[in-house]
Design an enzyme around this catalytic site. Structure first.
Site: not given
Ligand code: DX5
Ligand code: ZN
Length: 222
Positions: A8, A33, A35, A37, A66, A68, A137, A175
């Site tokens: 990540s 990966h 992320d 957000m 991913h 979020m 998660m 994750d």
């Protein structure tokens, strides 16, 4: 199938992102990966399209994005356009999950659903056949470097059982808080993909850390 490793970049050095991505390129990692957000679904804010585009330019491995974020439908096309191979949305952020997953597939990406630690696996019963992968998660989303939540093992078993007949090829991705101490047991329990941020990028030897996650096997599997 051998399990996959997805470092990540949340824990990478953003001032040296190209260097860190080249390390991943040369490693035994399988995916990168990413992320995203939004400061609403989770309290943290990370990065958006221009940064992901730059990541895509330097990464030789598929981008595992991913999300979020709330209302992910607004941006699915944009994430596909900047190079996402996999797009995972949160169960808790989607009102029309079936439609969202099929939009992701129509964009040519693998479609994933992420479950927060408190969200029961059983809620996927009527959608599991439409999912390419589930991210369980194993921390509360928002930050890297948190402590692994043990209940994850139970969720992996339940999900494997739930998918047994309708989606035997379902990928189960874990994750949060993944490191050398739990990787073998996660794989043994049924995980196919391990995300690792802190345990890779804070390591003195990230290449070795990835290698060790990739080759983690419990004793009776060897
Ligand atoms: C957490 C993110 C994770 C994070 C994992 O909200 O979804 O992908 O980068 O980081 P570690 O491996 O440090 O727990
Ligand atoms: Zn993540």
């Amino acid at each position: 199938m051998d399990h996959l490793i997805a470092p990540s970049i949340l824990s990478a050095d953003f001032g040296n992102l190209q260097r860190d991505l080249e390390m991943v390129n040369h490693s035994e990692a399988d995916w990168v990966h990413v992320d995203v957000m939004d400061g609403v679904f989770v309290s943290n804010i990370t990065f958006g399209f221009p940064v992901i585009k730059a990541v895509q330019k330097h990464a030789l491995k598929p981008l595992d994005v991913h999300l979020m974020i709330v209302d992910p439908d607004r941006y699915l096309k944009d994430f596909a356009q900047v190079g996402a191979a996999n797009i995972t949305v949160h169960y808790e952020a989607c009102t029309h999950l079936h439609r969202t997953l099929h939009t992701i597939k129509d964009l040519g990406c693998k479609a994933g659903v992420a479950l927060n630690p408190h969200t029961p696996v059983a809620l996927l019963e009527d959608i599991v056949a439409d999912i390419d992968m589930v991210i369980i998660m194993s921390v509360n989303p928002g930050f890297g470097g948190q402590k692994f939540i043990h209940n994850t093992y139970k969720k992996i078993k339940e999900l494997r059982q739930l998918a047994e007949y309708t989606n035997p090829n379902l990928l189960i991705e874990i994750d949060g808080g993944v490191d050398e101490s739990n990787a073998a047991k996660l794989v043994e329990t049924g995980a196919n993909v391990l995300v690792a941020g802190n345990s890779v990028f804070s390591s003195a030897d990230p290449l070795a850390a990835i290698q060790s996650l990739k080759h983690s096997r419990s004793l009776h599997q060897a």
